[in-house]
Design a protein around this motif. Structure first.
Motif, PDB file in Angstrom:
ATOM      1  N   SER A  58      46.275 -11.329  56.008  1.00  0.00           N
ATOM      2  CA  SER A  58      47.392 -12.226  56.345  1.00  0.00           C
ATOM      3  C   SER A  58      47.678 -12.170  57.850  1.00  0.00           C
ATOM      4  O   SER A  58      48.158 -13.136  58.427  1.00  0.00           O
ATOM      5  N   SER A  64      45.245 -14.747  59.381  1.00  0.00           N
ATOM      6  CA  SER A  64      45.466 -16.176  59.130  1.00  0.00           C
ATOM      7  C   SER A  64      46.470 -16.778  60.100  1.00  0.00           C
ATOM      8  O   SER A  64      46.466 -17.984  60.311  1.00  0.00           O
ATOM      9  N   GLU A 106      44.979 -20.614  57.417  1.00  0.00           N
ATOM     10  CA  GLU A 106      44.974 -20.361  55.979  1.00  0.00           C
ATOM     11  C   GLU A 106      43.559 -20.601  55.476  1.00  0.00           C
ATOM     12  O   GLU A 106      42.888 -21.525  55.941  1.00  0.00           O
TER      13      GLU A 106
END
Ligand code: HEC
Ligand code: HEC
Length: 197
Positions: free
Chosen positions: A36, A39, A44
């Protein structure tokens, strides 16, 4: 964290150290959580929406692993990536490789300049890009995927190899290629590859 891993100088790295064992942990929650952080910049699903930041989705596992090793060792230089790579363990590197490699690669949008692509295709044939990057430009092993990558990032990467700002692994293959390319050729081939289907 940083101090703990600083003993891994590049000399400590060999192919044996990264034996490219398929990381079974790749799809587990831990690596998703760690990814995460990535990203935020790489997008994404590993598809970048940001200028000069590459998409990672569908890159070969080994290519991703090696680039992280190069950033961590400082042999690939980038102010944004190096501090991140310095915090990454060998296990994380293996997991990130598997994690991004299994994601669906970016889909090329409609080509708005087919004439430029035609020139780019000629450059790719003349300079035998596919001989290493494969006919589909999906890459293999330590050789990068190029198909569907962001156009301006491809331009930047080729210029970085040409100016020796980026020194790749694999016996300076890309420096030899890029050194002989004109800026027109770099522009055309990058367009061709970004829209390659
Ligand atoms: C602050 C923004 C930022 C974050 C967060 C970030 N990256 Fe990057 N990353 C970059 C940039 C910028 C580059 C391109 C560097 C260059 O131009 O050489 C890059 C390049 C890479 C590359 C080389 C890809 C290629 O095609 O050459 C890999 C692999 C990579 N990043 C993995 C990761 C991973 C894994 C994470 C999360 C742990 C991460 N990055 C987090 C900005 C970021
Ligand atoms: C002799 C084999 C070889 C040939 C021929 C070759 N490449 Fe590469 N290419 C590589 C390797 C190996 C890498 C990864 C190098 C590294 O670690 O930085 C790479 C990386 C790249 C990258 C960086 C991608 C990224 O995501 O960071 C680009 C862009 C690229 N090549 C474009 C081309 C183009 C365009 C051609 C033809 C004009 C070409 N290459 C011809 C082997 C080759």
């Amino acid at each position: 964290m940083r101090r703990q891993f600083s003993s891994y100088a590049i000399g400590a790295f060999s192919l044996a150290a990264l034996t490219f064992i398929p990381a079974q942990a790749a799809d587990n929650a831990a690596i998703k959580e760690k990814a995460s952080v990535c990203s935020g910049c790489h997008g994404e699903n590993g598809i970048s929406q940001t200028e000069n930041i590459p998409s990672l989705a569908g890159q070969p596992d080994q290519f991703i692993q090696w680039q992280l090793v190069f950033f961590r060792a400082g042999s690939r230089k980038n102010d944004q990536m190096q501090p991140i790579a310095e915090e990454i363990t060998n296990e994380d590197i293996r997991n990130f490789g598997a994690y991004f490699a299994q994601m669906a690669p970016p889909k090329a949008e409609e080509d708005k300049d087919p004439d430029l692509s035609k020139k780019g295709a000629q450059v790719a044939v003349g300079r035998r890009c596919a001989s290493c990057h494969t006919d589909s430009f999906a890459g293999t092993k330590a050789v990068a995927r190029l198909a569907g990558q962001r156009e301006e990032y491809l331009v930047k990467a080729l210029r970085d190899y040409k100016s020796s700002q980026r020194v790749g692994g694999g016996g300076a293959a890309m420096a030899d290629v890029a050194y002989h390319m004109s800026d027109e050729e770099i522009t055309a081939v990058s367009h061709y590859l970004a829209y390659f289907k």
